[in-house]
Design a protein around this motif. Structure first.
Motif, mmCIF file in Angstrom:
data_model
loop_
_atom_site.group_PDB
_atom_site.id
_atom_site.type_symbol
_atom_site.label_atom_id
_atom_site.label_comp_id
_atom_site.label_asym_id
_atom_site.label_seq_id
_atom_site.Cartn_x
_atom_site.Cartn_y
_atom_site.Cartn_z
ATOM 1 N N ILE A 100 0.840 -1.197 0.000
ATOM 2 C CA ILE A 100 0.000 0.000 0.000
ATOM 3 C C ILE A 100 0.878 1.252 0.000
ATOM 4 O O ILE A 100 2.055 1.210 0.357
ATOM 5 N N VAL A 101 0.293 2.363 -0.395
ATOM 6 C CA VAL A 101 0.981 3.650 -0.420
ATOM 7 C C VAL A 101 1.114 4.209 0.995
ATOM 8 O O VAL A 101 0.199 4.091 1.815
ATOM 9 N N ALA A 102 2.257 4.829 1.255
ATOM 10 C CA ALA A 102 2.467 5.571 2.498
ATOM 11 C C ALA A 102 3.020 6.938 2.136
ATOM 12 O O ALA A 102 4.230 7.106 1.975
ATOM 13 N N THR A 103 2.143 7.927 1.963
ATOM 14 C CA THR A 103 2.609 9.271 1.612
ATOM 15 C C THR A 103 3.378 9.891 2.766
ATOM 16 O O THR A 103 4.322 10.646 2.557
ATOM 17 N N ASP A 104 2.989 9.608 3.998
ATOM 18 C CA ASP A 104 3.721 9.997 5.199
ATOM 19 C C ASP A 104 4.135 8.698 5.875
ATOM 20 O O ASP A 104 3.342 8.066 6.574
ATOM 21 N N LEU A 105 5.376 8.276 5.643
ATOM 22 C CA LEU A 105 5.805 6.957 6.085
ATOM 23 C C LEU A 105 5.778 6.823 7.601
ATOM 24 O O LEU A 105 5.310 5.811 8.138
ATOM 25 N N GLU A 106 6.255 7.845 8.299
ATOM 26 C CA GLU A 106 6.283 7.768 9.760
ATOM 27 C C GLU A 106 4.874 7.666 10.334
ATOM 28 O O GLU A 106 4.615 6.877 11.246
ATOM 29 N N ALA A 107 3.951 8.453 9.792
ATOM 30 C CA ALA A 107 2.573 8.416 10.289
ATOM 31 C C ALA A 107 1.923 7.070 9.996
ATOM 32 O O ALA A 107 1.182 6.533 10.827
ATOM 33 N N SER A 108 2.212 6.505 8.816
ATOM 34 C CA SER A 108 1.645 5.197 8.477
ATOM 35 C C SER A 108 2.230 4.109 9.368
ATOM 36 O O SER A 108 1.507 3.219 9.849
ATOM 37 N N GLU A 109 3.536 4.161 9.602
ATOM 38 C CA GLU A 109 4.157 3.181 10.496
ATOM 39 C C GLU A 109 3.560 3.270 11.897
ATOM 40 O O GLU A 109 3.304 2.249 12.543
ATOM 41 N N HIS A 124 8.384 -2.773 5.908
ATOM 42 C CA HIS A 124 7.634 -4.016 6.009
ATOM 43 C C HIS A 124 7.245 -4.294 7.455
ATOM 44 O O HIS A 124 8.058 -4.180 8.376
ATOM 45 N N LEU A 125 5.977 -4.655 7.629
ATOM 46 C CA LEU A 125 5.403 -4.958 8.937
ATOM 47 C C LEU A 125 4.742 -6.325 8.846
ATOM 48 O O LEU A 125 4.406 -6.796 7.763
ATOM 49 N N HIS A 126 4.531 -6.952 10.006
ATOM 50 C CA HIS A 126 3.852 -8.241 9.958
ATOM 51 C C HIS A 126 2.961 -8.435 11.171
ATOM 52 O O HIS A 126 3.127 -7.826 12.226
ATOM 53 N N LYS A 127 1.972 -9.280 10.969
ATOM 54 C CA LYS A 127 1.062 -9.733 12.016
ATOM 55 C C LYS A 127 1.062 -11.244 11.900
ATOM 56 O O LYS A 127 0.408 -11.804 11.026
ATOM 57 N N GLY A 128 1.864 -11.916 12.720
ATOM 58 C CA GLY A 128 2.104 -13.329 12.499
ATOM 59 C C GLY A 128 2.916 -13.490 11.234
ATOM 60 O O GLY A 128 3.966 -12.880 11.076
ATOM 61 N N MET A 129 2.418 -14.286 10.281
ATOM 62 C CA MET A 129 3.092 -14.453 8.991
ATOM 63 C C MET A 129 2.476 -13.607 7.885
ATOM 64 O O MET A 129 2.842 -13.717 6.720
ATOM 65 N N GLU A 130 1.533 -12.735 8.237
ATOM 66 C CA GLU A 130 0.897 -11.871 7.238
ATOM 67 C C GLU A 130 1.658 -10.553 7.175
ATOM 68 O O GLU A 130 1.802 -9.852 8.182
ATOM 69 N N ASN A 131 2.147 -10.207 5.980
ATOM 70 C CA ASN A 131 3.033 -9.062 5.817
ATOM 71 C C ASN A 131 2.356 -7.914 5.072
ATOM 72 O O ASN A 131 1.619 -8.135 4.114
ATOM 73 N N LEU A 132 2.657 -6.705 5.525
ATOM 74 C CA LEU A 132 2.170 -5.485 4.895
ATOM 75 C C LEU A 132 3.380 -4.667 4.474
ATOM 76 O O LEU A 132 4.316 -4.475 5.255
ATOM 77 N N GLU A 133 3.372 -4.196 3.234
ATOM 78 C CA GLU A 133 4.438 -3.351 2.717
ATOM 79 C C GLU A 133 3.934 -1.927 2.572
ATOM 80 O O GLU A 133 2.948 -1.683 1.863
ATOM 81 N N LEU A 134 4.593 -0.987 3.238
ATOM 82 C CA LEU A 134 4.303 0.434 3.076
ATOM 83 C C LEU A 134 5.330 0.994 2.095
ATOM 84 O O LEU A 134 6.525 0.916 2.334
ATOM 85 N N MET A 135 4.848 1.559 0.988
ATOM 86 C CA MET A 135 5.748 2.119 -0.018
ATOM 87 C C MET A 135 5.646 3.635 -0.009
ATOM 88 O O MET A 135 4.583 4.198 -0.280
ATOM 89 N N HIS A 136 6.764 4.277 0.340
ATOM 90 C CA HIS A 136 6.809 5.733 0.304
ATOM 91 C C HIS A 136 7.344 6.139 -1.060
ATOM 92 O O HIS A 136 8.533 6.031 -1.348
ATOM 93 N N ILE A 137 6.442 6.588 -1.928
ATOM 94 C CA ILE A 137 6.806 6.876 -3.313
ATOM 95 C C ILE A 137 6.664 8.352 -3.656
ATOM 96 O O ILE A 137 6.753 8.731 -4.810
ATOM 97 N N GLY A 138 6.457 9.210 -2.662
ATOM 98 C CA GLY A 138 6.458 10.639 -2.908
ATOM 99 C C GLY A 138 5.095 11.243 -3.156
ATOM 100 O O GLY A 138 4.170 10.583 -3.621
ATOM 101 N N GLU A 139 4.977 12.520 -2.851
ATOM 102 C CA GLU A 139 3.700 13.216 -2.982
ATOM 103 C C GLU A 139 3.220 13.307 -4.421
ATOM 104 O O GLU A 139 2.036 13.406 -4.681
#
Length: 261
Positions: free
Chosen positions: A142-151, A177-192
């Motif tokens: 998923i997109v993370a326009t503000d990476l710190e806030a999304s994290e 990359h974050l995980h909940k058990g073995m389920e992983n979420l990728e935050l992509m900071h790709i710019g405004e």
């Protein structure tokens, strides 16, 4: 308590066409199927260890593809209110699910990703599917326009655990990359400059050999995105991307699991 990253939800034009695509091309299994004639057909598919929700509305004419990500909770009212009090935007307050199975509500994360919370007796999850070409539902991106806030949202309020944060200079993209058990979420900071595009970018599936898998897909009429396969942004190996029936992006990788990188 929020205890599971359950699925990515998407709207499709033709439920049977999409179900058959994921079954035949990627070895998915239908774990839940529900229809209201003339109104909606929804199905949950499991690929390896991960799930997708396909929703076909009879009167929907636009905006097909990925629409939300969903977390399971054992107390939706308590968790939903906690997120609202923390300042996150309500999209839809908790209500009974249309299927009659549990209660659900929607909020927006700091980057505008639609996040569903759902409370019900069953997660619909079955044991990891080990036969076939897909070794793992590697991640949901998923997109993370503000990476710190999304994290902060996903770690402090959704109780996910951090795995890694990597900057890929060749792409000018930061991957968290974050995980909940073995389920992983990728935050992509790709710019405004790209913040107005799709908020849910792709699902990623790990295979033994990207070249072999892409040849198999091409032999069945699936076209790859231009420039693929190519070297993965991190972790070694190759990556390839292609589209599902409604334009949703699917990525293949043949590197090690995220937990081992």
């Amino acid at each position: 308590m929020i205890y599971e990253l359950n699925h990515v939800g998407m709207f499709v034009r033709d439920a049977e066409k999409s179900i058959n695509f994921y079954k035949e091309m990627l070895g998915a299994k239908v774990v839940f199927d529900h229809s209201i004639p003339g109104r909606v057909h929804m199905a949950y598919l499991q690929i390896a260890n991960g799930m997708m929700e396909l929703i076909c509305l009879e009167d929907r004419e636009a905006n097909f593809g990925y629409e939300h990500i969903c977390f399971m909770t054992d107390n939706i009212d308590e968790d939903f209110q906690r997120l609202v009090q923390a300042g996150y935007t309500t999209i839809e307050a908790p209500r009974n699910a249309a299927s009659g199975n549990g209660r659900l509500g929607f909020l927006a994360d700091p980057s505008g990703v639609k996040v569903e919370l759902i409370e019900r007796d069953s997660t619909f999850r079955i044991p990891t599917i080990t036969e076939g070409d897909i070794r793992e539902f590697d991640h949901l991106s998923i997109v993370a326009t503000d990476l710190e806030a999304s994290e902060q949202f996903y770690t402090q309020h959704i109780s996910m655990n951090p795995l890694s944060r990597k900057y890929a200079e060749a792409y000018d993209v930061t991957f968290s990359h974050l995980h909940k058990g073995m389920e992983n979420l990728e935050l992509m900071h790709i710019g405004e400059s790209k913040a107005e595009g799709d908020r849910i970018l792709h699902i990623a599936l790990r295979v033994d050999d990207v070249n072999v898998m892409t040849e198999k897909l091409k032999s069945q009429g699936v076209g790859l995105d231009p420039g693929y396969p190519k070297a993965a942004a991190f972790g070694g190996g190759l990556t390839a991307k292609f589209s599902g029936p409604d334009g949703e992006k699917i990525e293949l990788v043949d590197r090690k699991p995220l937990q081992e990188i």
